[in-house]
Design a protein around this motif. Structure first.
Motif, PDB file in Angstrom:
ATOM      1  N   VAL A  92       0.914  -1.337  -0.021  1.00 12.64           N
ATOM      2  CA  VAL A  92       0.037   0.037  -0.094  1.00 12.64           C
ATOM      3  C   VAL A  92       0.972   1.135  -0.114  1.00 12.64           C
ATOM      4  O   VAL A  92       0.509   2.225  -0.555  1.00 12.64           O
ATOM      5  CB  VAL A  92      -0.984   0.052   1.415  1.00 12.64           C
ATOM      6  N   ASN A 172      -6.462   4.109  11.465  1.00 20.35           N
ATOM      7  CA  ASN A 172      -5.652   3.230  12.335  1.00 20.35           C
ATOM      8  C   ASN A 172      -4.845   4.517  13.144  1.00 20.35           C
ATOM      9  O   ASN A 172      -4.088   5.324  12.350  1.00 20.35           O
ATOM     10  CB  ASN A 172      -4.594   2.460  11.422  1.00 20.35           C
ATOM     11  N   ASP A 200      -6.458   5.325   2.071  1.00 23.93           N
ATOM     12  CA  ASP A 200      -5.765   4.312   2.267  1.00 23.93           C
ATOM     13  C   ASP A 200      -6.765   3.366   3.170  1.00 23.93           C
ATOM     14  O   ASP A 200      -7.171   3.966   4.120  1.00 23.93           O
ATOM     15  CB  ASP A 200      -4.445   4.289   3.205  1.00 23.93           C
ATOM     16  N   TRP A 203      -7.813  -1.265   5.836  1.00 20.55           N
ATOM     17  CA  TRP A 203      -8.742  -1.733   7.137  1.00 20.55           C
ATOM     18  C   TRP A 203     -10.382  -1.702   6.737  1.00 20.55           C
ATOM     19  O   TRP A 203     -11.001  -2.136   7.377  1.00 20.55           O
ATOM     20  CB  TRP A 203      -8.577  -0.836   8.006  1.00 20.55           C
ATOM     21  N   SER A 234      -3.712  -7.753   2.928  1.00 23.06           N
ATOM     22  CA  SER A 234      -2.798  -8.161   3.919  1.00 23.06           C
ATOM     23  C   SER A 234      -3.522  -8.351   5.310  1.00 23.06           C
ATOM     24  O   SER A 234      -3.177  -9.038   6.119  1.00 23.06           O
ATOM     25  CB  SER A 234      -1.616  -7.463   4.087  1.00 23.06           C
ATOM     26  N   LYS A 235      -4.591  -7.001   5.627  1.00 21.36           N
ATOM     27  CA  LYS A 235      -5.017  -7.076   7.024  1.00 21.36           C
ATOM     28  C   LYS A 235      -6.354  -7.996   6.872  1.00 21.36           C
ATOM     29  O   LYS A 235      -6.316  -8.702   7.614  1.00 21.36           O
ATOM     30  CB  LYS A 235      -5.735  -5.769   7.214  1.00 21.36           C
TER      31      LYS A 235
HETATM   32  C1  LIG Z   1      -3.256   2.336   7.164  1.00 22.54           C
HETATM   33  C2  LIG Z   1      -2.192   1.154   7.102  1.00 22.54           C
HETATM   34  N1  LIG Z   1      -1.628   1.332   5.818  1.00 22.54           N
HETATM   35  C3  LIG Z   1      -0.803   0.321   5.303  1.00 22.54           C
HETATM   36  C4  LIG Z   1      -0.428  -0.780   6.148  1.00 22.54           C
HETATM   37  C5  LIG Z   1       0.569  -1.611   5.486  1.00 22.54           C
HETATM   38  O1  LIG Z   1       0.029  -1.959   4.397  1.00 22.54           O
HETATM   39  P1  LIG Z   1       0.862  -3.532   3.625  1.00 22.54           P
HETATM   40  O2  LIG Z   1       0.450  -4.502   3.738  1.00 22.54           O
HETATM   41  O3  LIG Z   1       0.673  -2.926   1.915  1.00 22.54           O
HETATM   42  O4  LIG Z   1       2.512  -3.083   3.919  1.00 22.54           O
HETATM   43  C6  LIG Z   1      -0.705  -0.775   7.205  1.00 22.54           C
HETATM   44  C7  LIG Z   1      -0.327  -1.847   8.278  1.00 22.54           C
HETATM   45  O5  LIG Z   1      -0.560  -1.874   9.604  1.00 22.54           O
HETATM   46  C8  LIG Z   1      -1.757   0.259   7.685  1.00 22.54           C
HETATM   47  O6  LIG Z   1      -2.407  -0.089   9.211  1.00 22.54           O
END
Ligand SMILES: Cc1ncc(COP(=O)(O)O)c(C=O)c1O
Length: 386
Positions: A92, A172, A200, A203, A234-235
């Motif tokens: 991301v 987050n 982004d 979540w 990924s999440k």
């Molecule tokens: C808001 C946010 N963006 C991006 C990421 C990480 O993304 P990626 O899994 O693509 O590295 C996280 C990981 O905790 C996150 O909380």
């Protein structure tokens, strides 16, 4: 073996950073990785790859992702991104960096809704852009037009012209799911001030109590045309180590900037990353529902225990994410209570100050673990603070 011993025996063998950064007597509740195994459909798809020895050059696995993600967004969030504008990235933040790089210039201001995911500060500052700090209202972490306007005006008084907003929705570390009025306010400010929006939404699937995630680009045609939306499996599916993400590039100049880069500059995603994401987005829905139910019960458990046993710790129930943002300011543990808890409770939480100046006195607890590990972490915190 007790549940706790069995869980620890499994988790301590994982090779990721969560279980390896700290010594064995520390329980890790910091980085946003789940201790829950991914969906069985994903494990089976990856096992199939291994069984076949299917590790040759493979561009079709990644090429299938835009359609799969569009279908997932449409079914779950009622937003149909234009598939022609969806690109695959390694993560991301790669998409966020590129959007900032092509969408803003050196010295431009970029609004962050703070406290916020720590790497965002680096994304902005490492390429010579300037963070425009817009603190969310700590009474419920509300986002309002007044807050955005004040932050942008404050920056302007210091000679900084704001050109972009980097949203994190759901948010987050606070776990807020921004509602239609809050997002409409952002869209209005963005339109009036002609701002790029980078949203982004990683979540977006881990969301509780029947709430709805509203993709920012779905708000209006104007919002869609000024927004880059980044997301990943990924999440949602607990596969962060496989490195694969997607972004919808609603902004013409960002899309053409990225398309114009030398062919191999961005690299490509690996077959396991693409296969896991594809399988999740096409077959993982029921697993997500079950997992979100479990995470909601973990959240309720953390909240109930904190209310009963740590009345001086304040915590809003997160509406999304598996992160509890704990206000420990009344305990006199200094700016970084996580450092104190690491030493005295042997539990590793996320350090509040990493999330910006408004994180002083806070810590972030990741509750996406087993009930036994969570209870042990809470027992240790209660004992240390008791
Ligand atoms: C808001 C946010 N963006 C991006 C990421 C990480 O993304 P990626 O899994 O693509 O590295 C996280 C990981 O905790 C996150 O909380």
């Amino acid at each position: 073996m007790t549940d706790l011993a069995g869980d620890l025996a499994r988790l301590r063998h994982l090779s990721g950073i969560k279980w390896n950064r700290y010594p064995d007597d520390v329980l890790p509740c910091w980085v946003a990785d789940m201790d829950i195994r991914t969906a069985p459909v994903i494990t089976e798809a990856l096992e199939d790859l291994v069984r076949r020895g299917d590790f040759g050059y493979n561009f079709s696995a990644a090429a299938a992702l835009p359609d799969a993600w569009v279908a997932w967004q449409t079914a779950r969030h009622g937003w149909r991104p234009d598939v022609e504008r969806v690109r695959v990235f390694s993560d991301v933040l790669q998409a966020v960096d590129l959007a900032l790089w092509f969408g803003t210039r050196s010295g431009d201001g970029v609004v962050l809704l703070t406290p916020v995911y720590p790497p965002f500060f680096r994304c902005v500052e490492s390429i010579g852009r300037v963070v425009v700090d817009c603190p969310l209202d700590p009474a419920g972490w509300r986002l309002g037009r007044d807050l955005l306007d004040e932050a942008i005006e404050r920056a302007a008084a210091e000679g900084i012209t704001t050109r972009a907003v980097l949203l994190c929705n759901p948010h987050n570390p606070t776990g807020r799911v921004f509602g239609p009025h809050e997002l409409a306010a952002v869209a209005e400010v963005a339109r009036e001030r002609d701002l790029l929006v980078i949203s982004d939404e990683i979540w977006g699937d881990i969301i509780f109590d029947g709430r709805r995630h509203i993709p920012f680009a779905s708000i209006s045609d104007d919002a869609a045309a000024r927004t880059v939306t980044a997301s990943a499996a990924s999440k949602t599916f607990s596969v962060a180590g496989l490195r694969c993400a997607v972004a919808h590039l609603g902004v013409e100049k960002i899309e053409s900037g990225i398309a114009g880069l030398p062919g191999h500059m961005l690299g490509a995603v690996s077959t396991p990353g693409a296969v896991a994401s594809y399988t999740g987005w096409t077959q993982g829905g029921p697993w997500v529902e079950e997992t979100v139910r479990f995470l909601a019960s973990q959240r309720d458990h953390v909240r109930a225990r904190i209310t009963a046993e740590l009345p001086r710790v304040r915590m809003n129930a997160p509406e999304a994410t598996y992160l509890a943002w704990l206000d420990l300011r009344d305990l006199g543990l200094g700016d970084d209570p996580a450092a104190w808890l690491l030493e005295h409770a042997r539990v590793a939480l996320g350090s509040g100050p990493d999330f910006g100046v408004h994180g002083h006195g806070y810590a972030r607890l990741n509750f996406a673990t087993t009930r036994a590990v969570l209870d042990e972490a809470l027992d240790r915190i209660v004992r240390a603070l008791g």
